[in-house]
Motif scaffolding. Structure first.
Motif, PDB file in Angstrom:
ATOM      1  N   GLU A  11       1.096  -2.950  -6.040  1.00 19.52           N
ATOM      2  CA  GLU A  11       2.273  -2.985  -5.033  1.00 19.52           C
ATOM      3  C   GLU A  11       2.969  -1.352  -5.706  1.00 19.52           C
ATOM      4  O   GLU A  11       2.550  -0.845  -6.775  1.00 19.52           O
ATOM      5  CB  GLU A  11       3.121  -3.805  -5.930  1.00 19.52           C
ATOM      6  N   TRP A  12       3.710  -1.036  -4.569  1.00 17.80           N
ATOM      7  CA  TRP A  12       4.441   0.290  -4.620  1.00 17.80           C
ATOM      8  C   TRP A  12       5.824   0.151  -4.487  1.00 17.80           C
ATOM      9  O   TRP A  12       6.270  -0.670  -3.618  1.00 17.80           O
ATOM     10  CB  TRP A  12       3.661   1.508  -3.831  1.00 17.80           C
ATOM     11  N   SER A  30       0.808  -1.155  -0.013  1.00 17.97           N
ATOM     12  CA  SER A  30       0.005   0.109   0.066  1.00 17.97           C
ATOM     13  C   SER A  30       0.799   1.002  -0.007  1.00 17.97           C
ATOM     14  O   SER A  30       1.994   1.381   0.330  1.00 17.97           O
ATOM     15  CB  SER A  30      -0.941  -0.075   1.133  1.00 17.97           C
ATOM     16  N   VAL A  31       0.331   2.327  -0.439  1.00 17.16           N
ATOM     17  CA  VAL A  31       0.982   3.442  -0.368  1.00 17.16           C
ATOM     18  C   VAL A  31       1.563   3.824   0.914  1.00 17.16           C
ATOM     19  O   VAL A  31       2.395   4.371   1.321  1.00 17.16           O
ATOM     20  CB  VAL A  31       0.148   4.710  -1.281  1.00 17.16           C
ATOM     21  N   ILE A  75       6.751   7.648  -4.244  1.00 21.33           N
ATOM     22  CA  ILE A  75       6.211   6.428  -4.064  1.00 21.33           C
ATOM     23  C   ILE A  75       5.783   6.018  -5.330  1.00 21.33           C
ATOM     24  O   ILE A  75       4.937   6.899  -5.835  1.00 21.33           O
ATOM     25  CB  ILE A  75       5.095   6.480  -3.147  1.00 21.33           C
ATOM     26  N   LYS A  76       6.078   5.189  -6.173  1.00 19.93           N
ATOM     27  CA  LYS A  76       5.664   4.792  -7.453  1.00 19.93           C
ATOM     28  C   LYS A  76       4.816   3.266  -7.516  1.00 19.93           C
ATOM     29  O   LYS A  76       5.338   2.510  -6.988  1.00 19.93           O
ATOM     30  CB  LYS A  76       6.633   4.783  -8.510  1.00 19.93           C
ATOM     31  N   LYS A  77       3.898   3.375  -8.334  1.00 19.84           N
ATOM     32  CA  LYS A  77       2.975   2.035  -8.499  1.00 19.84           C
ATOM     33  C   LYS A  77       3.958   1.216  -9.343  1.00 19.84           C
ATOM     34  O   LYS A  77       4.138   1.617 -10.413  1.00 19.84           O
ATOM     35  CB  LYS A  77       1.588   2.424  -8.909  1.00 19.84           C
TER      36      LYS A  77
END
Length: 360
Positions: free
Chosen positions: A244-245, A213-214, A237-239
């Motif tokens: 998923e991140w 999660s973020v 923070i990147k997906k």
């Protein structure tokens, strides 16, 4: 994974790194907020991030990528286009941005490939591709000329831009990067010393930490020493999947710094590595600046464990162009000047702006 030490900083990771500008502020032992409190901070951070992006954020499509950038101030100011260091993004100047606007700048900070909200292109790219993106951004914003600046690898981007588009440059600000060939220090080592240095660097290779999660990523990189919402951390923070991140996924491979062989090739055989890493290693400031004709500000931190000890080379460059270059030494300062000494950083950039205006 290389974790951010909140306030937009990256934890000290490899102390011997010359090519990766981590090492901002070592993680303290402060306690993070309880989960209930942290989730409230996260919810507020999300709101603040969206609001900030609406006011300051933007995107343009270049021939390489959908490029994200931030702006502060009014276009009537002198444009300063800033390129960040490795593993940060356009938010790295957030704490000094308003002061720079007060000084007279129109600040524009980009995210280059794999950082912030700009993806890594599917085709090979280099520092010069980032320079092309900056030129496209200037065209879209109707900026004829700008002060071009950056920190660490961003300084190298700025040097590449001057090499490619000197007619679009009002002045250059190079914060511990871009003024000296990056492998200078390594090339002074004996073969055995260099091998030992590389082995020490890759002894504990970084791996991307994947979060479900973020919030998990936000909480992991939350800096208890700084407190507050730290909304700008969301820019890291990147997906990377359906659910998923990660933090700067794929950047180590883009830089060609995953394994010892890549490091060795970057230093000794750069034509064997990927284009982005090669362009960083092959950048030759002495050649690029041989006919320098715009003001330049070199910000040069010096410390006991200085892993970019380029004071002599910077002094020599200044001596070759005394009418254009101001070389500022920051004693007892680590790699990240704008974080460690923000007031002096702003003052030096303010003074530099006066020189730029006088030279127009």
């Amino acid at each position: 994974m290389l974790l951010l030490n909140k306030s937009g900083m990256i934890r000290t990771f490899y102390l011997l790194l010359l090519l990766i500008p981590f090492c901002l502020k070592a993680q303290r032992g402060n306690t993070k907020p309880e989960l209930v409190t942290a989730k409230k901070l996260y919810q507020q951070a999300q709101q603040e991030f969206v609001s900030f992006e609406k006011q300051h954020g933007g995107f343009i499509h270049t021939k390489n990528v959908k490029l994200h950038y931030l702006t502060w101030g009014k276009p009537s100011g002198i444009p300063l286009i800033w390129s960040h260091g490795s593993f940060t993004n356009g938010y790295e100047l957030i704490k000094v941005a308003d002061d720079l606007v007060t000084a007279g700048y129109y600040l524009i900070a980009i995210d280059y490939y794999g950082h912030g909200q700009t993806d890594i292109p599917s085709h090979p790219v280099s520092l010069y591709h980032v320079a092309d993106d900056i030129k496209t951004l200037m065209d879209q914003l109707k900026i004829k000329k700008a002060v071009i600046g950056g920190w660490s690898r961003g300084g190298a981007v700025s040097t590449a831009f001057y090499d490619a588009y000197p007619e679009r440059v009002l002045g250059l600000i190079l914060e511990d990067g871009g003024s000296v060939a990056t492998n200078t220090h390594y090339h002074k080592m004996e073969a055995s010393q260099l091998a030992n240095t590389i082995n020490a660097i890759v002894a504990h290779p970084p791996k991307d930490t994947v979060y479900t999660s973020v919030f998990d990523a936000y909480y992991d990189i939350y800096d208890p020493e700084e407190a507050g919402t730290q909304f700008s951390s969301l820019a890291w923070i990147k997906k990377v999947g359906e659910r998923e991140w990660a933090i700067c996924p794929g950047v180590m491979e883009l830089f060609q710094m995953n394994i010892a062989q890549q490091w060795s090739d970057l230093i000794l055989r750069p034509s064997k590595v990927g284009l982005f890493g090669a362009s960083f290693s092959l950048l030759a400031p002495q050649i690029i600046f041989r006919n320098l004709d715009v003001p330049m500000l070199i910000l040069d931190p010096v410390s006991k464990d200085d892993f970019m000890p380029f004071e002599k080379e910077n002094a020599a460059l200044q001596a070759a162009h005394p009418e254009f270059i101001v070389h500022k030494i920051y004693e007892n300062t680590g790699h990240n000047i704008h974080y460690e000494q923000p007031r002096r950083f702003v003052q030096d950039l303010s003074d530099f702006l006066k020189r730029v205006k006088a030279s127009r």
